[in-house]
Structures are given as C-alpha cells and as structure tokens.
Design an enzyme around this catalytic site. Structure first.
Site, short mmCIF file in Angstrom:
data_model
loop_
_atom_site.label_atom_id
_atom_site.label_comp_id
_atom_site.label_asym_id
_atom_site.label_seq_id
_atom_site.Cartn_x
_atom_site.Cartn_y
_atom_site.Cartn_z
N LYS A 287 1.37 -10.20 4.10
CA LYS A 287 0.22 -9.28 4.13
C LYS A 287 -0.74 -9.64 5.27
O LYS A 287 -1.34 -8.76 5.88
CB LYS A 287 -0.51 -9.28 2.78
N TYR B 114 3.85 -14.07 0.24
CA TYR B 114 3.13 -12.79 0.15
C TYR B 114 1.90 -12.81 1.06
O TYR B 114 1.62 -11.83 1.76
CB TYR B 114 2.76 -12.58 -1.31
N ASP C 229 15.79 1.60 1.09
CA ASP C 229 15.19 0.27 0.91
C ASP C 229 14.44 -0.04 2.21
O ASP C 229 15.07 -0.20 3.26
CB ASP C 229 16.34 -0.72 0.66
N ALA D 135 1.52 -14.58 3.76
CA ALA D 135 2.00 -14.52 5.15
C ALA D 135 2.38 -13.09 5.52
O ALA D 135 2.03 -12.60 6.61
CB ALA D 135 3.21 -15.44 5.33
P1 NAI Z 1 4.33 -1.50 -8.06
O1 NAI Z 1 5.29 -2.61 -8.28
O2 NAI Z 1 3.98 -0.59 -9.16
O3 NAI Z 1 4.81 -0.58 -6.84
C1 NAI Z 1 5.49 -1.07 -5.73
C2 NAI Z 1 6.33 0.06 -5.19
O4 NAI Z 1 7.07 -0.40 -4.06
C3 NAI Z 1 7.35 0.54 -6.23
O5 NAI Z 1 7.40 1.94 -6.20
C4 NAI Z 1 8.64 -0.07 -5.72
O6 NAI Z 1 9.79 0.68 -6.07
C5 NAI Z 1 8.41 -0.02 -4.22
N1 NAI Z 1 9.31 -0.94 -3.52
C6 NAI Z 1 9.44 -2.27 -3.68
N2 NAI Z 1 10.38 -2.74 -2.86
C7 NAI Z 1 10.86 -1.68 -2.15
C8 NAI Z 1 11.86 -1.52 -1.16
N3 NAI Z 1 12.55 -2.56 -0.71
N4 NAI Z 1 12.08 -0.27 -0.67
C9 NAI Z 1 11.38 0.79 -1.10
N5 NAI Z 1 10.43 0.70 -2.06
C10 NAI Z 1 10.18 -0.52 -2.57
O7 NAI Z 1 3.05 -2.19 -7.48
P2 NAI Z 1 1.69 -1.62 -6.84
O8 NAI Z 1 0.63 -2.44 -7.36
O9 NAI Z 1 1.61 -0.15 -6.97
O10 NAI Z 1 1.92 -2.02 -5.31
C11 NAI Z 1 1.73 -1.15 -4.21
C12 NAI Z 1 1.28 -1.95 -3.02
O11 NAI Z 1 -0.01 -2.49 -3.26
C13 NAI Z 1 2.19 -3.12 -2.67
O12 NAI Z 1 2.33 -3.22 -1.26
C14 NAI Z 1 1.40 -4.31 -3.19
O13 NAI Z 1 1.73 -5.47 -2.49
C15 NAI Z 1 -0.01 -3.84 -2.94
N6 NAI Z 1 -1.04 -4.54 -3.70
C16 NAI Z 1 -1.05 -4.47 -5.07
C17 NAI Z 1 -2.04 -5.15 -5.77
C18 NAI Z 1 -2.12 -5.11 -7.25
O14 NAI Z 1 -2.92 -5.88 -7.80
N7 NAI Z 1 -1.39 -4.28 -7.95
C19 NAI Z 1 -3.06 -5.94 -5.07
C20 NAI Z 1 -2.95 -5.92 -3.64
C21 NAI Z 1 -1.97 -5.24 -3.00
#
Ligand code: NAI
Length: 241
Positions: A156, A152, A58, A154
């Site tokens: 990012k 979020y 985590d 804050a």
């Molecule tokens: P997602 O929800 O599919 O993936 C997020 C990943 O982070 C997952 O694999 C999850 O297991 C992992 N995760 C969450 N908390 C965790 C923890 N405590 N320890 C280890 N792993 C953890 O979402 P997505 O879209 O692929 O997100 C990836 C990144 O992109 C994130 O940082 C998100 O904030 C960022 N992002 C996403 C956007 C979107 O529209 N999808 C827009 C802007 C940024």
C-alpha cells in the site's frame, strides 16, 4: 461513460460501484471468483438505471488482466473506461519472522503489481481522450506501517508512491491520479479483528462503513475534484494523520 472498479463485487468496491452508477456511469465490475456476489452487485447497479457488466480476472495475473481488458475494449469500440478504481486487495498478516514467502509475494502481487497490470492498458485511451480519473484504494497501513503487515504496508505504501509518480506523468493530459487511505472499515477484510478493543483507539469511536469510503472515492472520480491530483487522502476516523 464507463467506470471500472476492481474487486467490485462486494465490500468497499461494491459501495464504490453503486456511487459511480448514481453519478451516471455505466459500471464494469471486476471480480475474481465470487460469481454470486458479482451477480448481486450487477442487479443492484442495473436497478439504478445504468449498464453494468462483470469481468472475471485475477488482477495479480498480468496476462489474464490484459486479455480481459483488451476484449472489453474490442467489444466497446469508440468507448473507453474514463474512471478506474484500483480497489481489489487482500491481506495475509503475520510477523515478518513467521511470514512465508508466498504470503509476502501474494500480497505484493495483488495489492501493488495489480496497479501496473490494470492501469497500464487503460491509460492510453484516457490519454487519447484527454480525460481520466484514477483512484487507488491504499490503506492507513501504507501511510503509517502496521506490525504484522510488512507485506501489506509495503504494497500500500508502494501504491501511494506510484499514485504520486503517475499523477505527475499524466497531469498534462487532464488525468488525475489519487489515493485514499482508509483505516478500519467494516467489510469481510476485517473479520476476526477485535472491533470493541480497536475502536477505543479511534477518535470517532467506531469502524468506518464501506459507503463512507465510497463517498470520498466518488468525489475524487468526479469533475468537481479536477484540481486534486497526486494526493493520498486519509479516511480513518481520526486514527492517524
Ligand atoms: P473485501 O475482502 O470485502 O474486498 C476485496 C475485494 O477484492 C473482493 O471483491 C475480492 O474478490 C477482490 N480481490 C481480491 N483479490 C483479487 C484478485 N487477485 N483479483 C481480483 N479481485 C480480487 O475487502 P474490502 O475491505 O472491501 O477491501 C477493498 C480494498 O480496501 C482493498 O484494497 C483493501 O486493502 C482496502 N482497505 C480495506 C480496509 C478495511 O478495513 N476493510 C482498510 C484499508 C484499506
């Protein structure tokens, strides 16, 4: 050559892991709980002919993260992680007046404190080897601020600032540190959002795809991007610049 992608089992993280594998990197994906998704990603990575392994921890838990990275290092003597992509993230949206303390804290811990937890242990080997690439997955929300996302935005926004600070600390060691700031990208994270309504505000008239974000991250992780550091590159279909 090893690369680590946090939250690499699905979504944008998985797309990044696959791109890095195509660049020839052995890829370590970190995941928190979804073992099945991690196994699927490992399978896809190995099909590309590279070594792939999954590390469960985590990112918001400092002790757990440091212990997992130390164990990896002990098991890979003489090797080091030269590309780090801090991608793991969550959102817990609400107007600030309604936002419970745990939702504020959890988002800060997972999206921002994780930067410290994961990056610090990997930095010394990069410094010793005089080569490293760090890419932080920020967000449009951290550039512009979005209502319902004080936590979020804050986190990012903090990540973008930390990117700029660290870039200046380690530039002399040939380590670059950059951020990408995606707009809306079609992954589990945007489930429940009204895509039809939101896309009307986006000049390119659609949400982005995970692989489009991965292409930018892969470029920043490549040798070709060697003169770019301390940057935050927006990738949002023209929504905000
Ligand atoms: P997602 O929800 O599919 O993936 C997020 C990943 O982070 C997952 O694999 C999850 O297991 C992992 N995760 C969450 N908390 C965790 C923890 N405590 N320890 C280890 N792993 C953890 O979402 P997505 O879209 O692929 O997100 C990836 C990144 O992109 C994130 O940082 C998100 O904030 C960022 N992002 C996403 C956007 C979107 O529209 N999808 C827009 C802007 C940024």
């Amino acid at each position: 050559m090893y690369a680590l992608v946090t939250g690499g089992s699905r979504g944008i993280g998985r797309a990044i892991a696959l791109r890095l594998a195509r660049m020839g990197y052995n890829v370590v994906i970190n995941y928190q709980s979804n073992k099945e998704a991690a196994e699927d990603t490992l399978h896809m990575l190995r099909e590309l002919g590279v070594e792939a392994e999954a590390l469960r921890f985590d990112v918001s838990n400092r002790e757990e993260t440091v212990a997992a990275l130390q164990t990896w290092q002990q098991e890979h003597e003489g090797e080091y992680i030269e590309v780090l992509v801090n991608n793991a993230g969550i959102r817990r949206d609400n107007l600030l007046v309604w936002m419970e303390p745990e939702d504020f804290d959890r988002v800060l811990q997972t999206n921002l404190m994780s930067f410290y937890n994961v990056t610090r242990p990997l930095l010394i080997p990069m410094i010793v080897h005089k080569y490293g690439r760090i890419v932080n997955v920020a967000s449009l929300s951290g550039q512009k601020g979005l209502p319902g996302q004080c936590n979020y935005s804050a986190a990012k926004g903090g990540l973008i600032a930390a990117t700029k600070a660290l870039a200046q600390e380690v530039g002399k060691k040939n380590i670059t540190v950059n951020a990408v700031a995606p707009g809306f990208v079609r992954t589990d994270m945007v489930e429940g959002l009204d895509e039809a309504a939101l896309k009307k505000q986006i000049p390119l008239n659609r949400f982005g795809e995970a692989d489009e974000i991965a292409a930018l991250v892969a470029f920043l992780a490549s040798k070709d991007a060697g003169y770019i550091t301390g940057e935050c590159i927006a990738i949002n279909g023209g929504l905000y610049s």
